[in-house]
Write a protein that holds these residues in place. Structure first.
Motif, PDB file in Angstrom:
ATOM      1  N   VAL A  43       0.851  -1.189   0.000  1.00 18.18           N
ATOM      2  CA  VAL A  43       0.000   0.000   0.000  1.00 18.18           C
ATOM      3  C   VAL A  43       0.884   1.234   0.000  1.00 18.18           C
ATOM      4  O   VAL A  43       1.883   1.301   0.732  1.00 18.18           O
ATOM      5  N   ALA A  44       0.544   2.242  -0.796  1.00 18.23           N
ATOM      6  CA  ALA A  44       1.187   3.548  -0.738  1.00 18.23           C
ATOM      7  C   ALA A  44       0.311   4.475   0.101  1.00 18.23           C
ATOM      8  O   ALA A  44      -0.919   4.497  -0.057  1.00 18.23           O
ATOM      9  N   TRP A  45       0.923   5.252   0.987  1.00 21.55           N
ATOM     10  CA  TRP A  45       0.198   6.108   1.923  1.00 21.55           C
ATOM     11  C   TRP A  45       0.466   7.577   1.613  1.00 21.55           C
ATOM     12  O   TRP A  45       1.620   7.991   1.497  1.00 21.55           O
ATOM     13  N   VAL A  46      -0.613   8.344   1.492  1.00 19.44           N
ATOM     14  CA  VAL A  46      -0.519   9.794   1.297  1.00 19.44           C
ATOM     15  C   VAL A  46      -0.986  10.453   2.582  1.00 19.44           C
ATOM     16  O   VAL A  46      -2.131  10.243   3.011  1.00 19.44           O
ATOM     17  N   VAL A  47      -0.105  11.220   3.222  1.00 16.56           N
ATOM     18  CA  VAL A  47      -0.415  11.820   4.517  1.00 16.56           C
ATOM     19  C   VAL A  47      -0.289  13.334   4.426  1.00 16.56           C
ATOM     20  O   VAL A  47       0.384  13.875   3.545  1.00 16.56           O
ATOM     21  N   GLY A  48      -0.924  14.024   5.360  1.00 16.11           N
ATOM     22  CA  GLY A  48      -0.872  15.480   5.397  1.00 16.11           C
ATOM     23  C   GLY A  48      -2.086  16.035   6.114  1.00 16.11           C
ATOM     24  O   GLY A  48      -3.089  15.338   6.302  1.00 16.11           O
ATOM     25  N   GLY A  51      -6.746  19.998   4.018  1.00 15.85           N
ATOM     26  CA  GLY A  51      -6.535  21.171   3.188  1.00 15.85           C
ATOM     27  C   GLY A  51      -5.221  21.187   2.448  1.00 15.85           C
ATOM     28  O   GLY A  51      -4.957  22.103   1.666  1.00 15.85           O
ATOM     29  N   ALA A  52      -4.387  20.155   2.676  1.00 14.48           N
ATOM     30  CA  ALA A  52      -3.081  20.127   2.016  1.00 14.48           C
ATOM     31  C   ALA A  52      -3.166  19.674   0.561  1.00 14.48           C
ATOM     32  O   ALA A  52      -2.205  19.843  -0.194  1.00 14.48           O
ATOM     33  N   GLY A  53      -4.281  19.071   0.169  1.00 14.39           N
ATOM     34  CA  GLY A  53      -4.445  18.649  -1.217  1.00 14.39           C
ATOM     35  C   GLY A  53      -4.537  17.154  -1.421  1.00 14.39           C
ATOM     36  O   GLY A  53      -4.484  16.671  -2.554  1.00 14.39           O
ATOM     37  N   LYS A  54      -4.723  16.379  -0.336  1.00 16.37           N
ATOM     38  CA  LYS A  54      -4.782  14.921  -0.475  1.00 16.37           C
ATOM     39  C   LYS A  54      -5.955  14.495  -1.359  1.00 16.37           C
ATOM     40  O   LYS A  54      -5.805  13.655  -2.245  1.00 16.37           O
ATOM     41  N   THR A  55      -7.128  15.054  -1.080  1.00 14.89           N
ATOM     42  CA  THR A  55      -8.306  14.676  -1.870  1.00 14.89           C
ATOM     43  C   THR A  55      -8.136  15.070  -3.328  1.00 14.89           C
ATOM     44  O   THR A  55      -8.480  14.296  -4.234  1.00 14.89           O
ATOM     45  N   SER A  56      -7.602  16.257  -3.581  1.00 14.53           N
ATOM     46  CA  SER A  56      -7.378  16.692  -4.960  1.00 14.53           C
ATOM     47  C   SER A  56      -6.426  15.752  -5.676  1.00 14.53           C
ATOM     48  O   SER A  56      -6.643  15.391  -6.837  1.00 14.53           O
ATOM     49  N   LEU A  57      -5.359  15.324  -4.992  1.00 16.19           N
ATOM     50  CA  LEU A  57      -4.408  14.405  -5.603  1.00 16.19           C
ATOM     51  C   LEU A  57      -5.055  13.057  -5.878  1.00 16.19           C
ATOM     52  O   LEU A  57      -4.889  12.489  -6.972  1.00 16.19           O
ATOM     53  N   LEU A  58      -5.806  12.524  -4.919  1.00 13.73           N
ATOM     54  CA  LEU A  58      -6.412  11.210  -5.130  1.00 13.73           C
ATOM     55  C   LEU A  58      -7.459  11.233  -6.234  1.00 13.73           C
ATOM     56  O   LEU A  58      -7.592  10.259  -6.980  1.00 13.73           O
ATOM     57  N   LEU A 159      -8.161   5.148  -2.267  1.00 16.58           N
ATOM     58  CA  LEU A 159      -9.072   5.356  -1.142  1.00 16.58           C
ATOM     59  C   LEU A 159      -8.703   6.619  -0.373  1.00 16.58           C
ATOM     60  O   LEU A 159      -7.567   6.764   0.092  1.00 16.58           O
ATOM     61  N   ASP A 160      -9.670   7.496  -0.219  1.00 16.90           N
ATOM     62  CA  ASP A 160      -9.488   8.773   0.482  1.00 16.90           C
ATOM     63  C   ASP A 160     -10.116   8.673   1.874  1.00 16.90           C
ATOM     64  O   ASP A 160     -11.339   8.563   1.996  1.00 16.90           O
ATOM     65  N   GLU A 161      -9.305   8.698   2.908  1.00 14.19           N
ATOM     66  CA  GLU A 161      -9.734   8.672   4.310  1.00 14.19           C
ATOM     67  C   GLU A 161     -10.667   7.489   4.634  1.00 14.19           C
ATOM     68  O   GLU A 161     -11.726   7.670   5.234  1.00 14.19           O
ATOM     69  N   PRO A 162     -10.283   6.277   4.300  1.00 17.47           N
ATOM     70  CA  PRO A 162     -11.162   5.145   4.621  1.00 17.47           C
ATOM     71  C   PRO A 162     -11.201   4.810   6.109  1.00 17.47           C
ATOM     72  O   PRO A 162     -12.095   4.085   6.549  1.00 17.47           O
ATOM     73  N   ALA A 190      -5.097   7.696   1.293  1.00 20.20           N
ATOM     74  CA  ALA A 190      -4.828   8.985   1.931  1.00 20.20           C
ATOM     75  C   ALA A 190      -5.420   8.976   3.337  1.00 20.20           C
ATOM     76  O   ALA A 190      -6.534   8.492   3.547  1.00 20.20           O
ATOM     77  N   THR A 191      -4.663   9.489   4.296  1.00 24.92           N
ATOM     78  CA  THR A 191      -5.151   9.565   5.668  1.00 24.92           C
ATOM     79  C   THR A 191      -4.471  10.711   6.397  1.00 24.92           C
ATOM     80  O   THR A 191      -3.294  10.986   6.173  1.00 24.92           O
TER      81      THR A 191
END
Length: 221
Positions: A43-48, A51-58, A159-162, A190-191
């Motif tokens: 799994v690759a994890w996107v953290v931040g 408002g940092a842009g996680k949802t936009s990136l996903l 998956l965004d904030e599952p 992303a989490t």
């Protein structure tokens, strides 16, 4: 920007590629010159922060939005279009449907055996099958939805904030399911709650002005 190497070598032919991606929100540039490749295997994890842009990136990685520059490639099995599954915390179940009706519909769409394999680990236990989905708690509802989504065959899972609204036990079950799916699919999560303890895979941190790979120990909760 320097390309970001993945920590996992190619396990199969599946890989997600981002090349010189730029993402805007209005006049603001959230992400610029983002180049990255992630293979199946972990799994690759996107953290931040929010408002940092996680949802936009996903959304861009899942093909739900277009970058303002650059491109995304889903490299899957030859001869067929890749299947990309996307989860967002705003997704909702039909409130008037009963749990038994939802499960029956999913078993027809994706197969009863596939549904039961994921449902046994993620779906809430002890919920009456006659209950309407609209009266389930937020955590129960999320678990029903995640079990249904993660039962579906797909080469790419974004998956965004599952983990939002899940109990500790449900988070552990979800982490195990994601790790299993990553063996045969490209999985990006992303989490903002921190990467689960003991979880492997590359990490990417988003701040408000840049995106960078980070060491595993820096983002484990």
């Amino acid at each position: 920007m320097v390309p970001m190497p993945d920590t996992v070598g190619p396990v199969a032919e599946l890989r997600l590629e981002a090349e010189a991606v730029r993402i805007r929100r209005g006049w603001n540039v959230l992400i610029r010159d983002f180049t990255w490749t992630h293979h199946s295997g972990e799994v690759a994890w996107v953290v931040g922060e929010n408002g940092a842009g996680k949802t936009s990136l996903l959304r861009v990685l899942a093909g739900r939005a277009r970058p303002s520059a650059g491109r995304i490639r889903w490299c899957g099995p030859a001869g067929r279009s890749p299947r990309v599954l996307y989860y967002h915390p705003a997704m909702r179940l039909p409130p008037e449907a009963r749990l038994e009706d939802w499960q029956e519909a999913m078993s027809v769409l994706i197969g009863r055996e596939a549904l039961q394999s994921a449902a046994s680990a993620i779906a809430p236990a002890g919920v009456a099958r006659r209950r309407r989905l609209g009266v389930l708690s937020t955590g129960e509802s999320k678990r029903v939805l995640l079990a249904s989504l993660l039962s579906q065959p797909a080469e790419f899972l974004i998956l965004d904030e599952p983990y939002a609204h899940l109990s500790e036990g449900a988070r552990e079950a979800l982490t195990a399911v994601l790790a299993e799916r990553a063996r045969r699919a490209v999985v990006v999560v992303a989490t903002h709650q921190g990467v689960p303890a003991g979880a492997g895979g590359p990490r990417i941190r988003l701040d408000r002005d840049h995106v960078e790979p980070v060491d595993v120990g820096e983002v484990v909760s």
